[in-house]
Design an enzyme around this catalytic site. Structure first.
Site, PDB file in Angstrom:
ATOM      1  N   ILE A  27       0.790  -1.107  -0.071  1.00 55.91           N
ATOM      2  CA  ILE A  27       0.003  -0.148   0.115  1.00 55.91           C
ATOM      3  C   ILE A  27       0.738   1.225   0.138  1.00 55.91           C
ATOM      4  CG2 ILE A  27      -1.824   1.191   1.137  1.00 55.91           C
ATOM      5  CD1 ILE A  27      -2.517  -1.387   2.631  1.00 55.91           C
ATOM      6  N   SER A  55       5.753  -1.699  -0.417  1.00 57.15           N
ATOM      7  CA  SER A  55       5.415  -0.689  -1.432  1.00 57.15           C
ATOM      8  C   SER A  55       6.623  -0.212  -2.051  1.00 57.15           C
ATOM      9  CB  SER A  55       4.339   0.043  -1.188  1.00 57.15           C
ATOM     10  OG  SER A  55       4.068   0.863  -2.007  1.00 57.15           O
ATOM     11  N   GLN A  77       7.437  -4.930  -3.781  1.00 54.15           N
ATOM     12  CA  GLN A  77       6.868  -4.637  -4.819  1.00 54.15           C
ATOM     13  C   GLN A  77       7.599  -3.657  -5.610  1.00 54.15           C
ATOM     14  OE1 GLN A  77       4.131  -1.391  -4.542  1.00 54.15           O
ATOM     15  NE2 GLN A  77       2.903  -2.210  -6.155  1.00 54.15           N
ATOM     16  N   HIS A 247      -6.160  -4.412  -9.038  1.00 55.04           N
ATOM     17  CA  HIS A 247      -5.528  -3.335  -8.325  1.00 55.04           C
ATOM     18  C   HIS A 247      -6.836  -2.693  -7.684  1.00 55.04           C
ATOM     19  CE1 HIS A 247      -1.915  -0.795  -8.381  1.00 55.04           C
ATOM     20  NE2 HIS A 247      -2.768   0.209  -7.885  1.00 55.04           N
ATOM     21  N   ARG A 250      -9.536   0.217  -8.611  1.00 56.34           N
ATOM     22  CA  ARG A 250      -9.315   1.696  -8.494  1.00 56.34           C
ATOM     23  C   ARG A 250      -8.555   1.999  -9.858  1.00 56.34           C
ATOM     24  NH1 ARG A 250      -7.756   6.484  -6.484  1.00 56.34           N
ATOM     25  NH2 ARG A 250      -5.859   7.197  -6.304  1.00 56.34           N
TER      26      ARG A 250
END
Length: 265
Positions: A27, A55, A77, A247, A250
């Site tokens: 996130i 993230s 990520q 995702h 969004r």
């Protein structure tokens, strides 16, 4: 008539024994919710023994979160940027700070049409939020320095109170040096402009995934697979895992739900 008095939710994933089949998703821009949100999440993940996926758009560097987690599992990520050198630097850092897998996000090679953000003219990255991995990276810093040497900034809309306040915010967020030095050199502005120019890579394709296999020893997981054909191609390329994801709806409004696509994948 099964004995359920002793329940065991543990599972093995990519060679690691986990207490439950749960991962904490990547996130970005967590400081919009709470100051040092990435560290709070890292501590919670370590306490539970569950993997946290760092993230790419974290507010703090991956190394800061890794220090909070001790030996607890963590993944990284990757948003593949236009700079291969920057990608490789992120990969090296992820390996160095103990990440045990790499999650390549496929559904944001360019930003989706987000009406609420467009109506507000808002993108947190333009305020230097969610850039923790970039501002701490030596390759990114070099890209910023090269841009500063060229004086490569778009024409200004003039000196306004809003422009001054924006530069103050960027200068306070940007690491290294005194505030006045950063304010005078517009280093924060150069940093944000460098980020926006390198952030996404619409040309990302299967050949890049082949190259990635040569760049890292970490298991590779593709995040954003929704179709069985893509799952088959990933397997053919030797990808280690798939995260079925749209995702959260969004990024690609109107896409098939991840839950609906899961059986086919």
């Amino acid at each position: 008539l099964k004995d359920v008095s002793q329940r065991d939710l543990s599972t093995e994933l990519l060679g690691q024994q986990l207490p439950a089949p749960v991962l904490l998703a990547p996130i970005g821009v967590l400081d919009l919710a709470v100051k040092e949100g990435d560290l709070h999440l890292a501590r919670a993940a370590a306490e539970l023994g569950l993997p946290m996926i760092f993230s790419n758009q974290a507010s703090l560097p991956m190394e800061a979160c890794a220090r909070e987690m001790g030996d607890s599992p963590r993944w990284f990520q990757l948003y593949w940027s236009k700079s291969d050198e920057l990608v490789q630097s992120f990969l090296q850092r992820a390996e160095n700070c103990g990440c045990s897998a790499l999650v390549v996000t496929l559904d944001t090679t360019m930003l989706g049409w987000r009406p609420r953000d467009l109506n507000l003219g808002y993108l947190p990255f333009l305020h230097a939020k969610g850039l923790g991995q970039y501002l701490s990276d030596p390759v990114f810093q070099q890209l910023v320095e090269e841009r500063m040497d060229k004086g490569d900034l778009p024409p200004s809309g003039g000196v306004t109170l809003q422009a001054i306040l924006s530069l103050v915010r960027l200068s306070s967020k940007y690491p290294g040096g005194s505030f006045w030095q950063k304010f005078k050199s517009k280093k924060g502005l150069y940093g944000v402009r460098t980020f926006t120019d390198t952030y996404t890579r619409p040309s990302l394709n299967w050949e890049d995934i082949k190259r990635l296999r040569k760049w890292t020893r970490l298991p590779i997981i593709l995040k954003g697979i929704l179709h069985p054909d893509d799952a088959r191609q990933a397997i053919d390329l030797g990808v280690d895992g798939i995260i079925v994801s749209n995702h959260g709806g969004r990024q690609a409004d109107g896409s098939i739900a991840a839950f609906e696509s899961l059986p086919g994948v």
